[in-house]
Design a protein around this motif. Structure first.
Motif, mmCIF file in Angstrom:
data_model
loop_
_atom_site.group_PDB
_atom_site.id
_atom_site.type_symbol
_atom_site.label_atom_id
_atom_site.label_comp_id
_atom_site.label_asym_id
_atom_site.label_seq_id
_atom_site.Cartn_x
_atom_site.Cartn_y
_atom_site.Cartn_z
ATOM 1 N N UNK A 93 -96.399 -19.409 73.597
ATOM 2 C CA UNK A 93 -97.598 -20.140 74.013
ATOM 3 C C UNK A 93 -97.307 -21.166 75.100
ATOM 4 N N UNK A 94 -96.020 -21.362 75.422
ATOM 5 C CA UNK A 94 -95.666 -22.242 76.531
ATOM 6 C C UNK A 94 -95.616 -21.492 77.855
ATOM 7 N N UNK A 95 -95.985 -20.211 77.814
ATOM 8 C CA UNK A 95 -95.981 -19.380 79.017
ATOM 9 C C UNK A 95 -97.409 -19.046 79.441
ATOM 10 N N UNK A 124 -98.053 -25.682 82.313
ATOM 11 C CA UNK A 124 -98.218 -26.894 81.507
ATOM 12 C C UNK A 124 -98.699 -26.632 80.089
ATOM 13 N N UNK A 125 -99.211 -25.437 79.824
ATOM 14 C CA UNK A 125 -99.621 -25.134 78.459
ATOM 15 C C UNK A 125 -101.074 -24.698 78.366
ATOM 16 N N UNK A 126 -101.407 -24.119 77.211
ATOM 17 C CA UNK A 126 -102.764 -23.633 76.970
ATOM 18 C C UNK A 126 -103.592 -24.686 76.229
ATOM 19 N N UNK A 175 -96.692 -14.911 82.831
ATOM 20 C CA UNK A 175 -95.323 -15.014 82.327
ATOM 21 C C UNK A 175 -95.153 -14.235 81.028
ATOM 22 N N UNK A 176 -96.188 -14.244 80.177
ATOM 23 C CA UNK A 176 -96.132 -13.489 78.925
ATOM 24 C C UNK A 176 -96.033 -11.989 79.198
ATOM 25 N N UNK A 177 -96.789 -11.500 80.191
ATOM 26 C CA UNK A 177 -96.724 -10.074 80.547
ATOM 27 C C UNK A 177 -95.345 -9.713 81.077
ATOM 28 N N UNK A 178 -94.756 -10.583 81.922
ATOM 29 C CA UNK A 178 -93.419 -10.318 82.460
ATOM 30 C C UNK A 178 -92.381 -10.302 81.344
ATOM 31 N N UNK A 179 -92.513 -11.211 80.373
ATOM 32 C CA UNK A 179 -91.582 -11.229 79.252
ATOM 33 C C UNK A 179 -91.720 -9.961 78.432
ATOM 34 N N UNK A 180 -92.966 -9.533 78.207
ATOM 35 C CA UNK A 180 -93.198 -8.319 77.409
ATOM 36 C C UNK A 180 -92.593 -7.096 78.094
#
Length: 408
Positions: free
Chosen positions: A384-386, A217-219, A390-395
């Motif tokens: 920032x929507x992750x 849902x967001x930070x 999810x950010x680690x997986x994208x990286x």
């Protein structure tokens, strides 16, 4: 009560709710679209921006391209002979003041002319008939299709199943039983439904889908407010949010939209004044409705449930004056007004006398929509929507892709 005193309450961090059936739908959506001719993307009219699910965007864009359609225009790229329509349906229109409907319709037509928008309410069959006629017309334009298949998408509790039942009622002559079960709580539909006949000739069939929430849902404050909105509209599993937090956010929004005469005044004693204190409000509600616990103590928990369910059931609209535009006091200071919980704008002193002008309302709505889109694009580009996971997986995925390119 001064507008300067209306401040957003502290809200808890949003709780993710993304059960397994939502993951399955995400994975299987391209397969379902392969046999779909029309997509009805249902949103809640009270929060038409919050209930936009960006997860659908890329899948629907690919679906259109595969059907020879340009996703950003109404013109075909090449003729495949396959129907491919994406309609946005703003449901529960009866829970919103009618003065904002046409300005929003024109705003969306200006900003997204390639995506037709329908306003519907299951209590107003004329609006349901308009949508049903649009589906029948698609089928008539493609007579070579044995039957028109309609796929209904949307977030939890936006009224997908109720809308389909209403479409069936207006499309099938004679008495028809309710074909899909509905619930006030999200998650009732957990798999793709069997085909539901909406029209006999030409044949139109629809498939209901589970409500699909976003995984994160967001930070920060943005995510916290988004979570509060979903909890308020029963879009999240019951129990994830404390009812007092939901009531606190509802009080803030109603005071923001009309601090001089907020919509909750009929719920409290006549001699009571508007308040920003949720504990004070709940005590007033409990007092008026004689909600007492053992020993004569005011039952503020019951009052909180009454307050929230009153909004869910009525949209905070008085039964006889839902179309009225809130009156703004003449003042030298800017005034805040809005429509629903996604559209809120500031009126300069010279605009206050024109607050009810549909063209001004449309312009303000367009500003809200563009600002929302720009913020979503920024969040997506910055990640920032992750969630952190999810950010680690994208990286990791990006690094892996770079290594593959180097090897090649």
């Amino acid at each position: 009560m001064s507008t300067a005193l209306v401040v957003r309450p502290a809200l808890p961090n949003p709780t993710s709710w993304y059960p397994g059936h939502m993951t399955r739908l995400t994975r299987m959506l391209p397969m379902h679209l392969s046999r779909t001719h029309v997509v009805l993307e249902v949103r809640d009219c009270r929060m038409p921006l919050t209930t936009v699910n960006r997860q659908f965007d890329e899948t629907l864009r690919r679906w259109k391209i595969d059907r020879g359609r340009d996703p950003l225009t109404t013109l075909p790229r090449f003729d495949t002979g396959m129907a491919c329509e994406h309609y946005v349906v703003l449901n529960k229109r009866d829970l919103m003041p009618s003065w904002g409907v046409e300005p929003l319709r024109h705003a969306l037509r200006n900003l997204a002319p390639f995506r037709p928008t329908f306003f519907t309410s299951t209590s107003t069959m004329s609006e349901v008939k308009e949508l049903r006629n649009a589906l029948v017309n698609v089928a008539k334009r493609h007579p070579h299709i044995p039957e028109l298949n309609v796929l209904v998408l949307g977030m939890p509790n936006v009224g997908k199943s109720s809308l389909l039942n209403a479409l069936r009622t207006v499309g099938i002559q004679g008495r028809t039983a309710k074909a899909l079960q509905t619930s006030a709580q999200p998650g009732r539909t957990r798999s793709i439904s069997t085909p539901l006949k909406l029209n006999v000739s030409p044949p139109v069939y629809a498939y209901d889908t589970p409500g699909l929430m976003v995984p994160f849902l967001g930070h920060g404050e943005t995510g916290a407010e988004r979570g509060a909105k979903f909890a308020l509209m029963s879009g999240l599993k019951e129990g994830l949010y404390d009812i007092h937090n939901i009531a606190s956010y509802l009080l803030y929004k109603l005071n923001s939209l009309n601090p001089e005469s907020p919509a909750y005044l009929p719920l409290i004693p006549r001699d009571a004044e508007p308040t920003n204190d949720v504990d004070e409000l709940l005590a007033l509600i409990a007092k008026k409705h004689n909600m007492l616990r053992t020993g004569g103590v005011l039952d503020v928990d019951r009052a909180a449930n009454l307050f929230v369910n009153w909004w869910r059931d009525t949209g905070a609209l008085p039964p006889d004056s839902g179309a009225a535009l809130p009156t703004l006091p003449s003042a030298s200071n800017p005034q805040i007004t809005g429509w629903g919980f996604d559209f809120q704008w500031e009126l300069a002193p010279h605009e206050i006398n024109s607050a009810g002008d549909p063209l001004l309302i449309q312009a303000k709505m367009e500003e809200c929509i563009v600002k929302h889109w720009q913020q979503e694009q920024k969040d997506e580009s910055e990640g920032s929507n992750l969630s952190l996971r999810q950010q680690r997986k994208r990286s990791i995925a990006e690094k892996s892709l770079k290594r593959q390119k180097l090897i090649q």
